[in-house]
Write a protein that holds these residues in place. Structure first.
Motif, mmCIF file in Angstrom:
data_model
loop_
_atom_site.group_PDB
_atom_site.id
_atom_site.type_symbol
_atom_site.label_atom_id
_atom_site.label_comp_id
_atom_site.label_asym_id
_atom_site.label_seq_id
_atom_site.Cartn_x
_atom_site.Cartn_y
_atom_site.Cartn_z
ATOM 1 N N MET A 47 24.190 148.755 22.797
ATOM 2 C CA MET A 47 24.483 148.296 21.437
ATOM 3 C C MET A 47 23.695 149.107 20.419
ATOM 4 O O MET A 47 22.744 149.821 20.773
ATOM 5 C CB MET A 47 24.140 146.813 21.295
ATOM 6 N N TYR B 190 33.087 144.171 20.078
ATOM 7 C CA TYR B 190 32.303 143.775 21.242
ATOM 8 C C TYR B 190 33.190 143.919 22.469
ATOM 9 O O TYR B 190 34.056 143.102 22.725
ATOM 10 C CB TYR B 190 31.798 142.342 21.086
ATOM 11 N N ILE C 142 22.703 145.460 15.850
ATOM 12 C CA ILE C 142 23.264 144.338 16.605
ATOM 13 C C ILE C 142 22.144 143.543 17.271
ATOM 14 O O ILE C 142 22.147 142.304 17.275
ATOM 15 C CB ILE C 142 24.269 144.837 17.655
ATOM 16 N N THR D 202 19.558 150.114 23.337
ATOM 17 C CA THR D 202 19.989 150.338 21.962
ATOM 18 C C THR D 202 20.114 151.835 21.677
ATOM 19 O O THR D 202 19.411 152.660 22.259
ATOM 20 C CB THR D 202 19.011 149.725 20.951
ATOM 21 N N CYS E 90 19.467 145.556 28.174
ATOM 22 C CA CYS E 90 20.020 146.010 26.892
ATOM 23 C C CYS E 90 19.456 147.378 26.557
ATOM 24 O O CYS E 90 18.246 147.608 26.668
ATOM 25 C CB CYS E 90 19.671 145.008 25.789
ATOM 26 N N SER F 271 29.773 147.274 25.762
ATOM 27 C CA SER F 271 29.205 147.880 24.557
ATOM 28 C C SER F 271 29.404 146.934 23.389
ATOM 29 O O SER F 271 30.352 146.138 23.370
ATOM 30 C CB SER F 271 29.858 149.232 24.255
ATOM 31 N N HIS F 272 28.506 147.036 22.421
ATOM 32 C CA HIS F 272 28.566 146.131 21.276
ATOM 33 C C HIS F 272 28.158 146.889 20.025
ATOM 34 O O HIS F 272 27.005 147.318 19.887
ATOM 35 C CB HIS F 272 27.624 144.939 21.501
#
Length: 530
Positions: free
Chosen positions: A137, A125, A141, A92, A90, A119-120
């Motif tokens: 993300m 999403y 999130i 950010t 992940c 990607s979120h």
């Protein structure tokens, strides 16, 4: 007791082969961080917490996730139902625009493996059709995910990018991750879980500024195995020009500087940093002139001689884009000049003294060339002539006066169509100017930008403890912000940054870093989410 991983985990790391186009491999080979791949992989593998610091444009955001994927950090483990699942990496980002831009770039470079990248962001999403190896993300999130999965059991590595910004979410995430990493390592070593300890990688372009780190990581992470790696900058040199004095309202000066660059200087796009959306619209209107249509710009308006009455008139018709009084404006921008300094014109000599002091104390970024002159002097022209002799600049086909200036606005919340246009390459007789907030400071590489115009202001959340009211005000940027903005001009070639404030303002008034929101904002909104 030092918290580290004690159980043997060598079997987890299985190399992943990624097939890329030859052209992409050629482009990647020129990125500075490629030379540090082995060191970065070893850093993350051997430490539960680690930090990579590298200058603007060295490739941290786009290349490090690929390093980790290829070197097998997506561990395969069995869940509670004995089904195999792949742990995700992940990364950010502080802003939605950065999430979308980096995701698109990673998918482009990864070729067929792009199906494993998602990607979120809030209300969107973009989930993978196949196994998810990497998800980019926003910080908010990830905070929401922690609420339902305190162990972050679906992740093997968490990358906090642009950590130097010290946003409210990133600071809270950092604090929570110290507990999550400790808990997962403890349960792993006690054979209570079958997912290996979580690794956290912090990434920052300005880990240190003038020798001072953004945080005392050695003290905060003394319970963990923690190491730092600094990437040598190979950014193109940028000449920094200061204004003679700092004025209260420099929006007309920003527009005038853009006009001067367009009419007189060689090819290259212009990136102008402004506080917010309304200021962007105001400068756009100044550039449009009386005959401008949409993005086709003409300079019929006399920007250099615009009157205070015209400014107030525009402010009245535009929902108070600009404060209506000097006191209100001073309160909003946060400059704290005494009355004598505020009323006198700062001389070039005082600027030169500040610049020399800055050079002597090592305050200049490694790629900054500090010009001891006013931005309108002949030194600017001479330095650009040298660039032309070295063929650093392409021929500017609009130099005959027929060049078109195309203006794009870039701020949080713009639609996807407008966002995509920002990355268009200019036509031979076209110059692009991007009027942006600080969303363009980090993570994004805007094409062909060789000129940066820095207003020196930004929007920032403030909180009045007496009235218990929070607000967003226009304040002066920090030195860290100024360094980031300067770096935008040196990503594709030799560049120039025009700071619309004096060298004295930079050295004496601006803080090294912005005050972290965690220290100045009530936390109820975070704790009461969902």
């Amino acid at each position: 007791m030092l918290i580290t991983q004690t159980r043997h985990d060598v079997d987890f790391y299985k190399h992943v082969e990624i097939q890329r186009d030859r052209k992409i491999n050629h482009i990647r080979s020129k990125i500075p961080i490629i030379n540090y791949e082995s060191a970065i992989v070893e850093l993350v593998r051997e430490n539960l917490f680690s930090l990579v610091s590298g200058g603007t444009g060295c490739g941290k955001s786009t290349q490090i996730p690929q390093f980790l994927i290829e070197c097998g950090f997506n561990f395969s483990v069995s869940d509670e139902k004995n089904k195999t699942k792949i742990l995700k990496i992940c990364m950010t980002q502080p802003r939605r625009a950065a999430v979308e831009s980096i995701t698109n770039r990673l998918k482009f470079e990864l070729g067929s493996f792009s199906e494993n990248v998602s990607s979120h962001i809030r209300n969107k999403y973009d989930k993978c059709s196949s196994d998810e190896y990497l998800v980019i993300m926003t910080e908010g999130i990830l905070l929401n995910i922690i609420q339902s999965d305190i162990l972050l059991s679906n992740f093997s590595v968490i990358i906090l990018d642009e950590f130097h910004e010290r946003s409210l979410s990133s600071d809270i995430l950092f604090g929570m991750l110290t507990y999550i990493v400790r808990l997962r390592a403890f349960l792993w070593n006690k054979n209570k879980i079958n997912i290996p300890p979580l690794r956290v990688l912090l990434m920052s372009a300005t880990y240190k500024l003038f020798g001072k780190p953004i945080l005392d990581f050695d003290a905060l992470l003394n319970d963990f195995s923690f190491q730092k790696l600094e990437i040598e900058d190979k950014i193109f040199p940028v000449a920094v020009h200061y204004a003679k004095k700092t004025v209260k309202n420099n929006l007309p000066a920003v527009a005038s500087k853009i006009k001067k660059i367009h009419n007189e200087l060689p090819a290259g796009s212009i990136l102008a940093f402004l506080p917010g959306k309304k200021e962007i619209q105001f400068v756009h209107k100044l550039l449009s002139g009386v005959n401008g249509k949409n993005n086709e710009i003409s300079f019929d308006a006399d920007i250099d001689n615009i009157t205070a009455a015209q400014l107030e008139g525009f402010a009245d018709s535009s929902n108070n884009i600009l404060p209506q009084s000097d006191d209100e404006f001073n309160d909003s921008i946060g400059f704290d000049f005494d009355e004598d300094k505020n009323n006198k014109e700062l001389s070039v000599d005082s600027d030169i003294g500040s610049i020399r002091k800055k050079i002597k104390t090592g305050e200049a970024a490694s790629n900054e060339t500090l010009l001891e002159t006013d931005p309108d002097s002949n030194v600017e022209r001479a330095s650009l002539d040298e660039d032309i002799k070295k063929k650093e600049y392409t021929e500017w086909k609009g130099a005959d006066g027929n060049g078109t200036l195309t203006v794009y606005e870039f701020y949080s919340g713009i639609n996807e169509q407008t966002f995509a246009k920002i990355f268009n390459e200019p036509k031979p007789s076209e110059r692009i100017v991007i009027l942006a907030t600080n969303v363009a400071e980090t993570s994004l590489t805007l094409p062909n930008v060789r000129y940066v115009v820095d207003s020196g202001y930004m929007k920032y959340k403030t909180y009045n403890q007496l009235t218990s009211v929070g607000s967003i005000k226009t304040v002066n940027i920090s030195k860290s912000n100024a360094v980031q903005r300067t770096g935008r001009a040196g990503r594709v070639g030799r560049g120039h940054c025009y700071r619309m404030y004096s060298a004295e303002t930079f050295s004496e008034t601006m803080k090294n870093f912005m005050t972290p929101l965690l220290l100045s904002t009530p936390l109820e909104s975070i704790f009461l989410q969902n």
